[in-house]
Motif scaffolding. Structure first.
Motif, PDB file in Angstrom:
ATOM      1  N   ALA A   7      46.778  37.878  29.243  1.00 51.55           N
ATOM      2  CA  ALA A   7      45.801  38.107  28.181  1.00 51.55           C
ATOM      3  C   ALA A   7      44.745  39.116  28.608  1.00 51.55           C
ATOM      4  O   ALA A   7      43.747  39.273  27.919  1.00 51.55           O
ATOM      5  CB  ALA A   7      45.149  36.789  27.797  1.00 51.55           C
ATOM      6  N   GLY A   8      44.944  39.765  29.709  1.00 53.99           N
ATOM      7  CA  GLY A   8      44.064  40.858  30.097  1.00 53.99           C
ATOM      8  C   GLY A   8      42.955  40.516  31.053  1.00 53.99           C
ATOM      9  O   GLY A   8      41.933  41.196  31.073  1.00 53.99           O
ATOM     10  N   ALA A   9      43.129  39.477  31.840  1.00 56.62           N
ATOM     11  CA  ALA A   9      42.117  39.150  32.839  1.00 56.62           C
ATOM     12  C   ALA A   9      42.088  40.252  33.890  1.00 56.62           C
ATOM     13  O   ALA A   9      43.129  40.688  34.367  1.00 56.62           O
ATOM     14  CB  ALA A   9      42.424  37.814  33.483  1.00 56.62           C
ATOM     15  N   GLU A  10      40.878  40.707  34.202  1.00 59.97           N
ATOM     16  CA  GLU A  10      40.773  41.809  35.170  1.00 59.97           C
ATOM     17  C   GLU A  10      40.453  41.319  36.569  1.00 59.97           C
ATOM     18  O   GLU A  10      40.792  41.968  37.557  1.00 59.97           O
ATOM     19  CB  GLU A  10      39.691  42.783  34.692  1.00 59.97           C
ATOM     20  CG  GLU A  10      40.151  43.564  33.474  1.00 59.97           C
ATOM     21  CD  GLU A  10      38.981  44.223  32.739  1.00 59.97           C
ATOM     22  OE1 GLU A  10      37.854  44.203  33.262  1.00 59.97           O
ATOM     23  OE2 GLU A  10      39.234  44.741  31.647  1.00 59.97           O
ATOM     24  N   ALA A  11      39.766  40.206  36.640  1.00 62.59           N
ATOM     25  CA  ALA A  11      39.458  39.636  37.956  1.00 62.59           C
ATOM     26  C   ALA A  11      39.454  38.122  37.801  1.00 62.59           C
ATOM     27  O   ALA A  11      38.956  37.599  36.807  1.00 62.59           O
ATOM     28  CB  ALA A  11      38.093  40.119  38.447  1.00 62.59           C
ATOM     29  N   MET A  12      40.013  37.436  38.779  1.00 65.24           N
ATOM     30  CA  MET A  12      40.100  35.979  38.674  1.00 65.24           C
ATOM     31  C   MET A  12      39.789  35.344  40.009  1.00 65.24           C
ATOM     32  O   MET A  12      40.067  35.921  41.068  1.00 65.24           O
ATOM     33  CB  MET A  12      41.522  35.561  38.260  1.00 65.24           C
ATOM     34  CG  MET A  12      41.824  35.785  36.808  1.00 65.24           C
ATOM     35  SD  MET A  12      43.331  34.940  36.370  1.00 65.24           S
ATOM     36  CE  MET A  12      44.518  35.960  37.180  1.00 65.24           C
ATOM     37  N   GLN A  13      39.248  34.144  39.939  1.00 65.07           N
ATOM     38  CA  GLN A  13      39.087  33.381  41.175  1.00 65.07           C
ATOM     39  C   GLN A  13      39.445  31.931  40.905  1.00 65.07           C
ATOM     40  O   GLN A  13      39.275  31.421  39.793  1.00 65.07           O
ATOM     41  CB  GLN A  13      37.663  33.494  41.712  1.00 65.07           C
ATOM     42  CG  GLN A  13      36.621  32.778  40.882  1.00 65.07           C
ATOM     43  CD  GLN A  13      35.282  32.798  41.565  1.00 65.07           C
ATOM     44  OE1 GLN A  13      34.920  33.775  42.215  1.00 65.07           O
ATOM     45  NE2 GLN A  13      34.531  31.729  41.422  1.00 65.07           N
ATOM     46  N   LEU A  14      39.957  31.291  41.928  1.00 66.92           N
ATOM     47  CA  LEU A  14      40.298  29.870  41.842  1.00 66.92           C
ATOM     48  C   LEU A  14      39.459  29.142  42.887  1.00 66.92           C
ATOM     49  O   LEU A  14      39.605  29.415  44.086  1.00 66.92           O
ATOM     50  CB  LEU A  14      41.788  29.679  42.113  1.00 66.92           C
ATOM     51  CG  LEU A  14      42.260  28.231  42.249  1.00 66.92           C
ATOM     52  CD1 LEU A  14      41.964  27.436  41.014  1.00 66.92           C
ATOM     53  CD2 LEU A  14      43.745  28.193  42.558  1.00 66.92           C
ATOM     54  N   ASN A  15      38.584  28.287  42.419  1.00 69.34           N
ATOM     55  CA  ASN A  15      37.668  27.565  43.308  1.00 69.34           C
ATOM     56  C   ASN A  15      36.998  28.504  44.304  1.00 69.34           C
ATOM     57  O   ASN A  15      36.913  28.211  45.496  1.00 69.34           O
ATOM     58  CB  ASN A  15      38.400  26.465  44.066  1.00 69.34           C
ATOM     59  CG  ASN A  15      38.607  25.232  43.207  1.00 69.34           C
ATOM     60  OD1 ASN A  15      38.275  25.255  42.019  1.00 69.34           O
ATOM     61  ND2 ASN A  15      39.130  24.186  43.786  1.00 69.34           N
ATOM     62  N   GLY A  16      36.539  29.637  43.793  1.00 69.77           N
ATOM     63  CA  GLY A  16      35.793  30.563  44.639  1.00 69.77           C
ATOM     64  C   GLY A  16      36.641  31.535  45.417  1.00 69.77           C
ATOM     65  O   GLY A  16      36.115  32.432  46.057  1.00 69.77           O
ATOM     66  N   GLU A  17      37.971  31.376  45.381  1.00 67.45           N
ATOM     67  CA  GLU A  17      38.847  32.290  46.118  1.00 67.45           C
ATOM     68  C   GLU A  17      39.350  33.366  45.166  1.00 67.45           C
ATOM     69  O   GLU A  17      40.039  33.074  44.184  1.00 67.45           O
ATOM     70  CB  GLU A  17      40.052  31.519  46.701  1.00 67.45           C
ATOM     71  CG  GLU A  17      39.762  30.799  47.992  1.00 67.45           C
ATOM     72  CD  GLU A  17      39.494  31.729  49.158  1.00 67.45           C
ATOM     73  OE1 GLU A  17      39.916  32.907  49.105  1.00 67.45           O
ATOM     74  OE2 GLU A  17      38.863  31.276  50.125  1.00 67.45           O
ATOM     75  N   ARG A  18      39.006  34.597  45.458  1.00 72.27           N
ATOM     76  CA  ARG A  18      39.431  35.714  44.622  1.00 72.27           C
ATOM     77  C   ARG A  18      40.945  35.855  44.680  1.00 72.27           C
ATOM     78  O   ARG A  18      41.548  35.741  45.745  1.00 72.27           O
ATOM     79  CB  ARG A  18      38.779  37.011  45.135  1.00 72.27           C
ATOM     80  CG  ARG A  18      39.150  38.258  44.397  1.00 72.27           C
ATOM     81  CD  ARG A  18      38.615  38.229  42.978  1.00 72.27           C
ATOM     82  NE  ARG A  18      38.820  39.498  42.301  1.00 72.27           N
ATOM     83  CZ  ARG A  18      37.920  40.483  42.278  1.00 72.27           C
ATOM     84  NH1 ARG A  18      36.780  40.350  42.922  1.00 72.27           N
ATOM     85  NH2 ARG A  18      38.176  41.598  41.630  1.00 72.27           N
TER      86      ARG A  18
END
Lengths: 125, 241
Positions: B144-155
């Motif tokens: 859906a076009g996410a440009e930057a993501m993190q999971l529990n603070g981890e990029r």
């Protein structure tokens, strides 16, 4: 003569055993200690039985030797089977040996307390 | 004569007995102190503590080096126009690689294990958040076009993994456990719709009672990648002359 030697033999062998046990370099692995413990109980039972029999003058070498090894092996076998079945069968050995231990001790105690100064066993033999 | 035999027999048995009792007492007390299980646990704990201390030290070093690097960069940019363009390129490359913290509009998704009671004989694994659920969700976000993501603070960068690690999920070789918070920067409406698609991530996870909340935000921050990137096997191809 012999009745004087008896405690000496016992004390000497106990001392030698303790010293040997202290100076042997490696110990027993923890998996073996339950078996050795029950074997020790069987051995103690045999020794006290032997004492009592000597006092009553009905000591038989064959019975003593087979009792010592047989009881120890059977007790260890019971412990092993108990471990396999998850039942503390070794308690049976503990109770039997414990009871006999006290009975034999009672015989020895009576002998020591009732003994006249010279000792009846010496005269008989 | 019989008497002396008896005494010798009892005496030798006493010797064996005294020997075994002494050995036994020594072994029992020794084994109690040096139980291999506790010893092993202690040693592993010591190693863990050591590793944690080292990690802290290295993290400090990284911070220091990053500050140095920033100083060098500004110095270099001031020297000439050429280096100014180089710096711009570098910034773009860092943005692409996920080496800088970024902010913008986006969504925050949280995933919690189900609190529902397992009444039937249903596999309890269905009630906990798995690495695959997180991976699926983040893949939808990316679509859906996410440009930057993190999971529990981890990029999440190009080399990031989202993988089952026992009861936890491994991301960038760091372990995190539920509840999971996913922050994605992109078009909030698009990303939310991607998750709310019929029979999509939201519906499926909700079906098993996993608590999923989606929050749109006009401004969220995504951390920079903190780890080290080293390419051991991939070598850039030389452009054909």
């Amino acid at each position: 003569m012999q009745i004087i030697m008896f405690p000496l033999i016992i004390i000497a062998s106990l001392l030698i055993g303790v010293v040997a046990g202290l100076f042997i370099p490696s110990g027993l692995p923890s998996t073996l200690t339950p078996y050795i413990a029950i074997a020790i109980l069987a051995g103690l039972d045999s020794v006290f039985g032997g004492f009592a029999a000597t006092i009553n003058n009905n000591f038989k070498m064959k019975i003593f030797i087979t009792g010592f090894f047989g009881n120890a092996l059977l007790a260890m076998l019971l412990t092993y089977i108990g471990k396999l079945l998850d039942v503390d069968i070794y308690l049976a050995a503990v109770i039997v040996f414990g009871t006999r231990f006290f009975q034999n001790f009672a015989v020895i105690r009576r002998f020591l307390l009732n003994r006249p100064s010279s000792g009846p066993t010496q005269k008989k033999s | 004569m019989k008497m002396i035999h008896a005494q010798i027999a009892i005496g030798s048995v006493c010797l064996v007995l005294a020997f075994t009792i002494t050995l036994q007492i020594r072994s029992v007390s020794y084994n109690r102190v040096n139980n291999p299980n506790t010893l092993r646990a202690e040693e592993i704990q010591k190693q863990l503590r050591q590793a944690q201390e080292n990690n802290l030290k290295y993290a400090e070093q990284v911070m220091q080096l990053k500050e140095d690097l920033a100083a060098f960069k500004t110095d270099a940019a001031e020297s000439s126009d050429y280096s100014k363009t180089l710096l711009k390129q570098l910034e773009r490359a860092e943005l692409l690689a996920g080496l800088t913290s970024v902010e913008g509009s986006g969504i925050i998704v949280t995933l919690r294990d189900s609190k529902a009671e397992n009444t039937g004989n249903i596999d309890p694994n269905l009630y906990v958040v798995h690495d695959a659920d997180v991976l699926w969700l983040m893949n939808e976000l990316r679509d859906a076009g996410a440009e930057a993501m993190q999971l529990n603070g981890e990029r999440i960068i190009s080399t990031s993994e989202i993988r089952c690690a026992g009861a936890t999920v491994s991301v960038n070789n760091n372990r995190t456990a539920a509840p999971f918070e996913i922050i994605a920067i992109g078009d909030p409406v698009n990303m939310e719709n991607a998750l709310l698609m019929r029979d999509g991530v939201y519906d499926t996870l909700r079906y098993y009672g996993i608590e999923i909340t989606i929050k749109k935000a006009s401004k969220v921050t995504v951390n920079a990648y903190k780890g080290n990137i080293s390419f051991k096997h991939a070598i850039p191809l030389q452009a054909a002359q």
